[in-house]
Design a protein around this motif. Sequence first.
Motif, mmCIF file in Angstrom:
data_model
loop_
_atom_site.group_PDB
_atom_site.id
_atom_site.type_symbol
_atom_site.label_atom_id
_atom_site.label_comp_id
_atom_site.label_asym_id
_atom_site.label_seq_id
_atom_site.Cartn_x
_atom_site.Cartn_y
_atom_site.Cartn_z
ATOM 1 N N ASP A 1 56.190 10.443 16.180
ATOM 2 C CA ASP A 1 56.794 10.668 17.492
ATOM 3 C C ASP A 1 58.260 10.245 17.547
ATOM 4 O O ASP A 1 58.988 10.646 18.452
ATOM 5 C CB ASP A 1 56.018 9.924 18.585
ATOM 6 C CG ASP A 1 54.657 10.530 18.853
ATOM 7 O OD1 ASP A 1 54.466 11.723 18.539
ATOM 8 O OD2 ASP A 1 53.780 9.819 19.370
ATOM 9 N N ILE A 2 58.709 9.461 16.592
ATOM 10 C CA ILE A 2 60.111 9.055 16.584
ATOM 11 C C ILE A 2 61.028 10.270 16.473
ATOM 12 O O ILE A 2 62.184 10.224 16.870
ATOM 13 C CB ILE A 2 60.406 8.027 15.467
ATOM 14 C CG1 ILE A 2 61.740 7.343 15.746
ATOM 15 C CG2 ILE A 2 60.341 8.680 14.103
ATOM 16 C CD1 ILE A 2 61.996 6.103 14.961
ATOM 17 N N SER A 3 60.511 11.373 15.986
ATOM 18 C CA SER A 3 61.324 12.587 15.855
ATOM 19 C C SER A 3 61.751 13.141 17.218
ATOM 20 O O SER A 3 62.612 14.007 17.287
ATOM 21 C CB SER A 3 60.580 13.656 15.065
ATOM 22 O OG SER A 3 59.435 14.087 15.761
ATOM 23 N N ARG A 4 61.166 12.630 18.291
ATOM 24 C CA ARG A 4 61.587 13.054 19.635
ATOM 25 C C ARG A 4 62.957 12.492 20.013
ATOM 26 O O ARG A 4 63.573 12.951 20.964
ATOM 27 C CB ARG A 4 60.551 12.629 20.667
ATOM 28 C CG ARG A 4 59.256 13.378 20.529
ATOM 29 C CD ARG A 4 58.285 12.987 21.593
ATOM 30 N NE ARG A 4 57.056 13.753 21.451
ATOM 31 C CZ ARG A 4 55.946 13.478 22.080
ATOM 32 N NH1 ARG A 4 55.899 12.452 22.912
ATOM 33 N NH2 ARG A 4 54.878 14.213 21.903
ATOM 34 N N LEU A 5 63.413 11.492 19.273
ATOM 35 C CA LEU A 5 64.746 10.938 19.515
ATOM 36 C C LEU A 5 65.761 11.803 18.773
ATOM 37 O O LEU A 5 66.366 11.399 17.789
ATOM 38 C CB LEU A 5 64.808 9.480 19.040
ATOM 39 C CG LEU A 5 63.833 8.516 19.703
ATOM 40 C CD1 LEU A 5 63.944 7.133 19.078
ATOM 41 C CD2 LEU A 5 64.050 8.454 21.200
ATOM 42 N N VAL A 6 65.949 13.013 19.262
ATOM 43 C CA VAL A 6 66.704 14.046 18.546
ATOM 44 C C VAL A 6 68.188 13.739 18.365
ATOM 45 O O VAL A 6 68.829 14.301 17.484
ATOM 46 C CB VAL A 6 66.534 15.429 19.218
ATOM 47 C CG1 VAL A 6 65.092 15.886 19.131
ATOM 48 C CG2 VAL A 6 67.019 15.399 20.658
ATOM 49 N N LYS A 7 68.753 12.854 19.155
ATOM 50 C CA LYS A 7 70.172 12.519 19.016
ATOM 51 C C LYS A 7 70.390 11.271 18.170
ATOM 52 O O LYS A 7 71.526 10.857 17.959
ATOM 53 C CB LYS A 7 70.804 12.343 20.388
ATOM 54 C CG LYS A 7 70.853 13.642 21.183
ATOM 55 C CD LYS A 7 71.652 13.504 22.430
ATOM 56 C CE LYS A 7 71.688 14.839 23.158
ATOM 57 N NZ LYS A 7 72.499 14.780 24.365
ATOM 58 N N LEU A 8 69.326 10.694 17.682
ATOM 59 C CA LEU A 8 69.422 9.490 16.873
ATOM 60 C C LEU A 8 70.218 9.765 15.599
ATOM 61 O O LEU A 8 69.953 10.741 14.894
ATOM 62 C CB LEU A 8 68.013 8.996 16.522
ATOM 63 C CG LEU A 8 67.899 7.584 15.981
ATOM 64 C CD1 LEU A 8 68.366 6.565 17.022
ATOM 65 C CD2 LEU A 8 66.465 7.288 15.581
#
Length: 121
Positions: A78-85
């Motif tokens: 789910d960390i992939s939801r932080l698309v601007k990271l």
Amino acid sequence: PADVILHGGKVIRQFYKDLLAASGQVAGIQGALGAQSSLTLRKYNLVRLPDQLHVKGFLTHLTSLDLSANKIANISDDISRLVKLRHLNLKGCPLKRLPAALGAIENLSISADFDKIENIP
């Protein structure tokens, strides 16, 4: 909230208090974090990521996340939801693998103890 879990099963609330105080907000944690571009959770003894970090549409401006020196052994896809990271610091975390989903985040730079990680996608 019970989603920020410390080693030993204790719940940390100081994180939220510190965050709200730093942001000058007394409303909810979502308001305090919503506009942040950088978030440091270093040395909070976290054993997993707080659920709020990857709720869809939450922390949309987050570009830097420091989770170093915690007890996080696994990171959810789910960390992939932080698309601007763009910067993720995992140094000092006892990770055994990195999720393949991190590859979905463009231009992400990861700092970690790679020599201790068994599975790097």
